[in-house]
Design a protein around this motif. Structure first.
Motif, PDB file in Angstrom:
ATOM      1  N   LYS A 129      37.541  80.668  -0.314  1.00 60.97           N
ATOM      2  CA  LYS A 129      37.121  81.267   0.995  1.00 60.97           C
ATOM      3  C   LYS A 129      35.507  81.153   1.177  1.00 60.97           C
ATOM      4  N   SER A 130      34.741  81.276   0.347  1.00 66.20           N
ATOM      5  CA  SER A 130      33.185  80.967   0.432  1.00 66.20           C
ATOM      6  C   SER A 130      33.175  79.583   1.152  1.00 66.20           C
ATOM      7  N   THR A 131      33.880  78.594   0.120  1.00 66.93           N
ATOM      8  CA  THR A 131      33.679  77.216   0.910  1.00 66.93           C
ATOM      9  C   THR A 131      33.917  77.091   2.180  1.00 66.93           C
ATOM     10  N   LEU A 132      35.086  77.621   2.806  1.00 65.36           N
ATOM     11  CA  LEU A 132      35.623  77.743   3.914  1.00 65.36           C
ATOM     12  C   LEU A 132      34.608  78.042   5.007  1.00 65.36           C
ATOM     13  N   LEU A 133      34.290  79.276   4.750  1.00 68.29           N
ATOM     14  CA  LEU A 133      33.194  80.010   5.552  1.00 68.29           C
ATOM     15  C   LEU A 133      31.925  79.126   5.551  1.00 68.29           C
ATOM     16  N   LYS A 134      31.306  78.467   4.595  1.00 69.16           N
ATOM     17  CA  LYS A 134      30.359  77.916   4.623  1.00 69.16           C
ATOM     18  C   LYS A 134      30.586  76.373   5.459  1.00 69.16           C
ATOM     19  N   CYS A 135      31.861  76.087   5.333  1.00 70.66           N
ATOM     20  CA  CYS A 135      31.818  74.945   6.435  1.00 70.66           C
ATOM     21  C   CYS A 135      32.142  75.108   7.706  1.00 70.66           C
TER      22      CYS A 135
END
Ligand SMILES: Nc1ncnc2c1ncn2[C@@H]1O[C@H](COP(=O)(O)OP(=O)(O)OP(=O)(O)O)[C@@H](O)[C@H]1O
Length: 334
Positions: free
Chosen positions: A71-77
């Motif tokens: 989730k965090s990785t997707l938000l950061k992308c």
């Protein structure tokens, strides 16, 4: 309480080329605001997100998955903080990575705190708003509005080191709102908040969605996401589970006992009050609180809150462990 009106350059736009529509998960209302195509990111050998294609419209969208799901990785992308290894993300049709213009249209509430602890809440929000290119006086006005929106006006002069966890969450939200973005991202915004702070943040997120903003909220707790929206994307092991039907997920979760962690004054007293109810299946104690397993999570949350008020047992923490959600996700992907 009022929140700043969105700026007029509402970002709507065409999704980027790349994947066939049948492969694209669609959530939110109206025009596509945020789009990702074949988005992947790895941390060395570890998959962060894997081949995600998604179109997100207006309103509140929940990004739900167990810890480590991506989730965090997707938000950061999606917010341009990480450069995707493959694929791309756009906001309002503009590529996000390395694009200051796209950046000014979004607000981001990170999971981790990154404060100058000695700074006042007011100075923190004002300085970050200035970084968006506003003059000193405009930044001060916008910051004041955003601080009022999160009900922190009276504490805004205090240094952030004196803030409670809930106040820290709210000042982070104020910095994300101050420049009046149409698109907002919240990474686990309810972590560590008490029941009142939780309610305030949930209400604010719903209001932002009702005003027509696009609000993406990540959480590993279904109960929390459901309180904000029924528009939910399920994510696990870096992938979107596009076929996840939220009502079926809800049923499956209800079939699994739901585990809640409680910290309060006199935990044994509250636990003994809860033990009288049929849906309380198991209680186990820790040094500072206890876990309660229940077959009726919604009922149990409101009961814990009301019993603690009635018996003056101040609640310090009320959190869901994600064991039940992980079990459901394992079932779904197997
Ligand atoms: N900086 C990093 N270095 C190496 N691996 C990472 C890093 N950040 C995340 N990961 C890994 O990438 C995967 C996805 O992590 P991510 O933080 O995006 O998940 P998440 O769903 O936000 O979970 P959480 O709620 O626990 O943060 C996990 O396997 C995680 O261990």
């Amino acid at each position: 309480m009022s929140s700043p009106a969105p700026t007029s350059d509402a970002p709507t736009g065409a999704a980027p080329q790349g994947a066939a529509n049948s492969e694209v998960t669609r959530v939110g209302r109206g025009d596509v605001v945020i789009a990702a195509r074949k988005l992947s990111y790895w941390y060395g050998q570890v998959i962060g997100v894997n081949d995600i294609s998604i179109d997100i419209g207006q309103g509140v969208v929940g990004l739900l998955g167990p810890n480590g799901a991506g989730k965090s990785t997707l938000l950061k992308c999606l917010t341009g903080q990480l450069r995707p290894a493959t694929g791309m993300a756009t906001i309002g049709g503009q590529r996000v990575w390395n694009n200051a213009q796209a950046f000014s249209k979004l607000g981001f509430v990170p999971e981790q705190d990154a404060f100058y602890e000695e700074m006042s809440g007011r100075a923190f929000v004002t300085h970050l708003t200035r970084l968006q290119g506003f003059s000193k006086s405009d930044a001060a006005t916008l910051a004041e509005e955003a601080i009022a929106t999160v009900s922190l006006s009276e504490q805004a002069h205090r240094p952030i080191r004196e803030y409670s966890k809930g106040m820290r969450q709210r000042i982070k939200i104020a910095q994300a709102l101050a420049h009046r973005p149409r698109v907002l991202f919240f990474d686990e915004p309810l972590t560590g908040t008490d029941p009142v702070g939780r309610r305030t943040i949930i209400d604010l997120i719903r209001k932002l969605g009702d005003e027509g903003r696009t609000v993406v909220v990540s959480s590993h707790i279904l109960h929390e996401v459901e309180a904000m929206t029924s528009d939910i994307v399920l994510i696990n092991r870096g992938r979107v589970l596009a076929d996840g039907n939220i009502y079926r997920i809800r049923e499956m979760i209800d079939e699994h006992p739901h585990r809640i962690y409680v910290e309060c004054e006199e935990p044994r007293k509250l636990a003994s009050l809860l033990s009288a109810f049929e849906d309380t299946l198991e209680l186990s104690f820790t040094e500072r609180g206890f876990f309660v397993s229940t077959s009726e999570p919604d009922l149990a949350y409101s009961r814990i809150a009301s019993l603690s008020v009635e018996h003056k047992l101040t609640l310090r923490a009320l959190t869901s462990t994600d064991n039940d959600l992980s079990a459901v996700f394992r079932y779904l992907v197997s």
